[in-house]
Design an enzyme around this catalytic site. Sequence first.
Site, PDB file in Angstrom:
ATOM      1  N   HIS A  53       0.838  -1.171   0.000  1.00 59.18           N
ATOM      2  CA  HIS A  53       0.000   0.000   0.000  1.00 59.18           C
ATOM      3  C   HIS A  53       0.886   1.239   0.000  1.00 59.18           C
ATOM      4  O   HIS A  53       1.915   1.269   0.657  1.00 59.18           O
ATOM      5  CB  HIS A  53      -1.026  -0.025   1.131  1.00 59.18           C
ATOM      6  CG  HIS A  53      -0.468   0.039   2.530  1.00 59.18           C
ATOM      7  ND1 HIS A  53       0.159  -1.033   3.130  1.00 59.18           N
ATOM      8  CD2 HIS A  53      -0.417   1.048   3.421  1.00 59.18           C
ATOM      9  CE1 HIS A  53       0.532  -0.675   4.350  1.00 59.18           C
ATOM     10  NE2 HIS A  53       0.202   0.572   4.553  1.00 59.18           N
ATOM     11  N   MET A 107     -10.165   1.833  -2.400  1.00 60.70           N
ATOM     12  CA  MET A 107     -11.202   1.137  -1.649  1.00 60.70           C
ATOM     13  C   MET A 107     -11.809   2.105  -0.637  1.00 60.70           C
ATOM     14  O   MET A 107     -12.931   2.545  -0.801  1.00 60.70           O
ATOM     15  CB  MET A 107     -10.635  -0.101  -0.960  1.00 60.70           C
ATOM     16  CG  MET A 107     -10.289  -1.192  -1.955  1.00 60.70           C
ATOM     17  SD  MET A 107      -9.421  -2.652  -1.325  1.00 60.70           S
ATOM     18  CE  MET A 107      -9.946  -2.873   0.324  1.00 60.70           C
TER      19      MET A 107
END
Length: 131
Positions: A53, A107
Amino acid sequence: MAKEINADGFHTNFENFINKNIEFNGLIGVSVHSLEEAVLAEKNGASYLLASHIYKTDCKKGLKPRGLDFIKSIRENTFIPLIGLGGINDENLEDVILKGADGIAVMSYIMADENPFKSAQKLKNNLIKVR
């Protein structure tokens, strides 16, 4: 399942991609969390990479983000499409693209918004400006 429904492609994690003998006649995306994984995934036939990430995100609470240099290092060492994921929003997506990502995935940014359509539209508009 992707074979059964004649899908154009599917996405998997790095471990499954490397450890299972996946025979699929289509696109295969692979999630990667290190430069080494990215290079190995490309070498073994991945169609695209999903690197995560990048920034701090609620989806990976407690895990240190890899930062923009992660994207840059993968881009400098691989040639297939690269997608950045993790903490990306309408204000920082340009930095991810400028470091070498071909696109982004999100997301939390959309799921946490009261108006997900509007937040997706912001992302789209900002991507158009960057390109």
